[in-house]
Scaffold this active site. Structure first.
Site, short mmCIF file in Angstrom:
data_model
loop_
_atom_site.label_atom_id
_atom_site.label_comp_id
_atom_site.label_asym_id
_atom_site.label_seq_id
_atom_site.Cartn_x
_atom_site.Cartn_y
_atom_site.Cartn_z
N ASP A 2 81.30 -3.46 38.29
CA ASP A 2 80.55 -2.83 37.20
C ASP A 2 79.66 -3.85 36.51
OD1 ASP A 2 79.71 -0.79 35.61
OD2 ASP A 2 81.47 -0.79 34.30
N ASN A 50 79.18 9.31 40.39
CA ASN A 50 77.86 8.64 40.39
C ASN A 50 76.71 9.57 40.78
OD1 ASN A 50 79.12 5.38 41.47
ND2 ASN A 50 78.59 6.08 39.41
C1 IPE Z 1 77.92 -0.66 39.03
O1 IPE Z 1 77.00 -1.06 38.07
C2 IPE Z 1 77.27 -0.25 40.31
C3 IPE Z 1 77.52 1.13 40.79
C4 IPE Z 1 78.05 2.10 40.12
C5 IPE Z 1 77.08 1.40 42.14
P1 IPE Z 1 76.43 -0.03 37.01
O2 IPE Z 1 75.21 0.59 37.58
O3 IPE Z 1 77.50 0.91 36.60
O4 IPE Z 1 76.05 -1.01 35.82
P2 IPE Z 1 76.10 -0.73 34.26
O5 IPE Z 1 77.45 -0.16 33.94
O6 IPE Z 1 74.99 0.24 33.94
O7 IPE Z 1 75.87 -2.06 33.64
MG MG Z 2 78.77 1.04 34.99
#
Ligand code: IPE
Ligand code: MG
Length: 213
Positions: A2, A50
């Site tokens: 994350d 996601n």
């Molecule tokens: C994690 O980083 C990557 C995936 C979910 C693929 P994020 O995209 O969640 O990063 P933040 O939480 O916005 O910083």
């Molecule tokens: Mg994230």
């Protein structure tokens, strides 16, 4: 994994660049695990939640995955990586599904497991496993566990979440029953071998009693 988005925001660059640097951290971490003797590494790459993100960000993540498989598969094979997938990854676009199937087959003789959670949600996984167990006419703790996507992975010892968030976000809920958890402030693209090393040292200091005394 994350913190890709926050890493990019801090640098005033597009989120896609955070994801790309996150990919570099994956490469480093897979190598570090091999070096440090970690038998199985499971990475939460794409959650079933996601899909709520912008279409363009989902597209960036899918493209990154395709490029990653193309560029790194031979290296994985050469380095004894055995790919496993957990989650409902068959729901991805056919081109990716075909690439993943090919990668599974070509890495099948490896000895270090790299499990990647793709379109993964732990509650969905548990519900699927319970439904299968019911179909088999035997709903017990063991039969549910045997039907989880992780059935052929070793027990989860250590769970690390980066970026400072302190929650599991639907990752390995069942498997984490007795796992040690470490929440680190480092953003995923900044994750280095030394962070993994520090987490393993912390893990080694923990006393695990599994409910005993
Ligand atoms: C994690 O980083 C990557 C995936 C979910 C693929 P994020 O995209 O969640 O990063 P933040 O939480 O916005 O910083
Ligand atoms: Mg994230």
């Amino acid at each position: 994994m994350d913190g890709n988005g926050r890493w990019a925001k801090k640098r005033h660059v597009p989120r896609a660049m955070g994801h790309r640097e996150g990919g570099e951290a994956v490469r480093r971490t897979v190598k570090a695990c091999r070096k440090l003797g970690v038998e199985c590494l499971t990475l939460y790459a794409f959650s079933s939640e996601n899909w709520k993100r912008d279409e363009s960000e989902i597209g960036d993540l899918m493209n990154l995955m395709k490029r990653f498989i193309k560029s790194d598969l031979d290296d994985f094979i050469a380095n004894g990586i055995k790919l496993k997938l957990i989650g409902d990854w068959h729901a991805f676009e056919p081109e990716i599904v075909a690439m993943l199937e090919d990668a599974l087959e070509r890495t099948q003789h490896g000895d270090q497991v790299l499990a990647v959670a793709l379109n993964y949600g732990s509650q969905q996984e548990i519900a699927r496993a319970a439904a299968k167990a019911a179909e088999q006419g035997d709903v017990t703790q063991d039969s549910i566990a045997a039907n989880l996507d992780t059935a052929d992975l070793p027990p989860l010892d250590l769970l690390i979440r980066t970026s400072g968030e302190v929650r599991l976000s639907n990752f390995l809920l069942w498997q984490a029953a007795y796992a040690e958890m470490i929440f680190m402030d480092v953003l995923w693209p900044d994750f280095e071998e030394e962070h993994l090393q520090a987490a393993l040292e912390e893990f080694a200091r923990r006393e695990r009693r599994y409910g005993g005394r």
